[in-house]
Design a protein around this motif. Structure first.
Motif, PDB file in Angstrom:
ATOM      1  N   GLN A 117     -10.462  24.051  -4.632  1.00 51.09           N
ATOM      2  CA  GLN A 117     -11.184  22.785  -4.508  1.00 51.09           C
ATOM      3  C   GLN A 117     -12.214  22.617  -5.619  1.00 51.09           C
ATOM      4  O   GLN A 117     -12.379  21.526  -6.166  1.00 51.09           O
ATOM      5  CB  GLN A 117     -11.857  22.673  -3.132  1.00 51.09           C
ATOM      6  CG  GLN A 117     -12.457  21.307  -2.844  1.00 51.09           C
ATOM      7  CD  GLN A 117     -11.439  20.178  -2.916  1.00 51.09           C
ATOM      8  OE1 GLN A 117     -10.325  20.296  -2.401  1.00 51.09           O
ATOM      9  NE2 GLN A 117     -11.800  19.077  -3.551  1.00 51.09           N
TER      10      GLN A 117
ATOM     11  N   THR B 177     -13.563  31.395  -0.556  1.00 48.82           N
ATOM     12  CA  THR B 177     -12.164  31.598  -0.199  1.00 48.82           C
ATOM     13  C   THR B 177     -11.289  31.064  -1.330  1.00 48.82           C
ATOM     14  O   THR B 177     -11.754  30.301  -2.191  1.00 48.82           O
ATOM     15  CB  THR B 177     -11.800  30.854   1.101  1.00 48.82           C
ATOM     16  OG1 THR B 177     -11.899  29.436   0.851  1.00 48.82           O
ATOM     17  CG2 THR B 177     -12.713  31.250   2.259  1.00 48.82           C
ATOM     18  N   ASP B 178     -10.009  31.420  -1.305  1.00 49.71           N
ATOM     19  CA  ASP B 178      -9.078  30.893  -2.301  1.00 49.71           C
ATOM     20  C   ASP B 178      -9.049  29.371  -2.267  1.00 49.71           C
ATOM     21  O   ASP B 178      -9.058  28.717  -3.311  1.00 49.71           O
ATOM     22  CB  ASP B 178      -7.673  31.450  -2.076  1.00 49.71           C
ATOM     23  CG  ASP B 178      -7.535  32.896  -2.529  1.00 49.71           C
ATOM     24  OD1 ASP B 178      -8.474  33.438  -3.162  1.00 49.71           O
ATOM     25  OD2 ASP B 178      -6.471  33.486  -2.260  1.00 49.71           O
ATOM     26  N   ASP B 179      -9.020  28.794  -1.067  1.00 48.43           N
ATOM     27  CA  ASP B 179      -8.997  27.332  -0.949  1.00 48.43           C
ATOM     28  C   ASP B 179     -10.269  26.705  -1.527  1.00 48.43           C
ATOM     29  O   ASP B 179     -10.211  25.647  -2.155  1.00 48.43           O
ATOM     30  CB  ASP B 179      -8.816  26.909   0.509  1.00 48.43           C
ATOM     31  CG  ASP B 179      -7.377  27.072   0.992  1.00 48.43           C
ATOM     32  OD1 ASP B 179      -6.491  27.403   0.174  1.00 48.43           O
ATOM     33  OD2 ASP B 179      -7.142  26.859   2.202  1.00 48.43           O
ATOM     34  N   GLU B 180     -11.401  27.333  -1.339  1.00 51.62           N
ATOM     35  CA  GLU B 180     -12.652  26.817  -1.891  1.00 51.62           C
ATOM     36  C   GLU B 180     -12.626  26.863  -3.415  1.00 51.62           C
ATOM     37  O   GLU B 180     -13.079  25.931  -4.085  1.00 51.62           O
ATOM     38  CB  GLU B 180     -13.849  27.604  -1.360  1.00 51.62           C
ATOM     39  CG  GLU B 180     -14.141  27.317   0.098  1.00 51.62           C
ATOM     40  CD  GLU B 180     -15.175  28.258   0.711  1.00 51.62           C
ATOM     41  OE1 GLU B 180     -15.848  27.828   1.673  1.00 51.62           O
ATOM     42  OE2 GLU B 180     -15.321  29.416   0.248  1.00 51.62           O
TER      43      GLU B 180
ATOM     44  N   PHE C 181      -5.234  19.076  -4.902  1.00 54.47           N
ATOM     45  CA  PHE C 181      -5.364  20.409  -4.319  1.00 54.47           C
ATOM     46  C   PHE C 181      -3.986  21.046  -4.164  1.00 54.47           C
ATOM     47  O   PHE C 181      -3.774  22.186  -4.571  1.00 54.47           O
ATOM     48  CB  PHE C 181      -6.075  20.315  -2.963  1.00 54.47           C
ATOM     49  CG  PHE C 181      -6.254  21.635  -2.284  1.00 54.47           C
ATOM     50  CD1 PHE C 181      -7.407  22.380  -2.469  1.00 54.47           C
ATOM     51  CD2 PHE C 181      -5.260  22.155  -1.456  1.00 54.47           C
ATOM     52  CE1 PHE C 181      -7.571  23.616  -1.852  1.00 54.47           C
ATOM     53  CE2 PHE C 181      -5.411  23.384  -0.837  1.00 54.47           C
ATOM     54  CZ  PHE C 181      -6.569  24.112  -1.041  1.00 54.47           C
ATOM     55  N   GLU C 182      -3.039  20.301  -3.587  1.00 56.18           N
ATOM     56  CA  GLU C 182      -1.693  20.837  -3.353  1.00 56.18           C
ATOM     57  C   GLU C 182      -0.967  21.128  -4.656  1.00 56.18           C
ATOM     58  O   GLU C 182      -0.268  22.139  -4.769  1.00 56.18           O
ATOM     59  CB  GLU C 182      -0.874  19.887  -2.467  1.00 56.18           C
ATOM     60  CG  GLU C 182      -1.293  19.901  -1.012  1.00 56.18           C
ATOM     61  CD  GLU C 182      -1.252  21.295  -0.375  1.00 56.18           C
ATOM     62  OE1 GLU C 182      -0.290  22.052  -0.636  1.00 56.18           O
ATOM     63  OE2 GLU C 182      -2.180  21.628   0.368  1.00 56.18           O
TER      64      GLU C 182
ATOM     65  N   LYS D  84      -2.429  24.268  -6.084  1.00 59.01           N
ATOM     66  CA  LYS D  84      -1.994  25.421  -5.288  1.00 59.01           C
ATOM     67  C   LYS D  84      -0.570  25.832  -5.672  1.00 59.01           C
ATOM     68  O   LYS D  84      -0.276  27.022  -5.817  1.00 59.01           O
ATOM     69  CB  LYS D  84      -2.087  25.078  -3.798  1.00 59.01           C
ATOM     70  CG  LYS D  84      -1.961  26.264  -2.889  1.00 59.01           C
ATOM     71  CD  LYS D  84      -2.311  25.891  -1.457  1.00 59.01           C
ATOM     72  CE  LYS D  84      -2.326  27.134  -0.601  1.00 59.01           C
ATOM     73  NZ  LYS D  84      -2.901  26.888   0.708  1.00 59.01           N
TER      74      LYS D  84
END
Length: 113
Positions: free
Chosen positions: A80, A74-77, A39-40, A43
């Motif tokens: 993921q 969301t962007d994080d979703e 994930f990181e 990103k």
């Protein structure tokens, strides 16, 4: 060192790899379908590209169309989802230090080498 996030089944990705090989520069091939970015990591790649996560998604892929298209995320979703389904990551991605590009069209690579 230059990195190329590569999918050997993709014509554009193979063309990009050949272009980099001809440049004579040192590079590393990241087979992102096997060595899935965390994930990181993903990103950070998105930040280097200067785009939003949805812009990195291959939105015509069957997985996206059937499971995620039109759903509020969301962007994080979205990131993921790409971690869990790396086939959704647009390719090829070329990273050189703090700069990155999606090499579509192939000529984009000139701006980073």
């Amino acid at each position: 060192m230059i990195q190329i996030y590569h999918n050997s089944r993709c014509t554009k990705s193979r063309e990009c790899l050949a272009f980099i090989e001809k440049s004579g520069l040192e590079f590393e091939v990241v087979k992102y379908l096997e060595a899935i970015p965390s994930f990181e990591e993903l990103k950070k790649i998105i930040e280097k590209l200067g785009i939003t996560p949805i812009e990195l998604v291959r939105q015509k892929e069957k997985i996206w169309m059937l499971n995620f298209k039109g759903k509020p995320m969301t962007d994080d979703e979205i990131i993921q989802v790409m971690v869990e389904n790396p086939i959704l990551i647009e390719r090829p991605i070329v990273i050189n230090g703090e700069k990155a590009i999606i090499a579509r069209p192939l000529e984009n690579i000139n701006s980073i080498l």
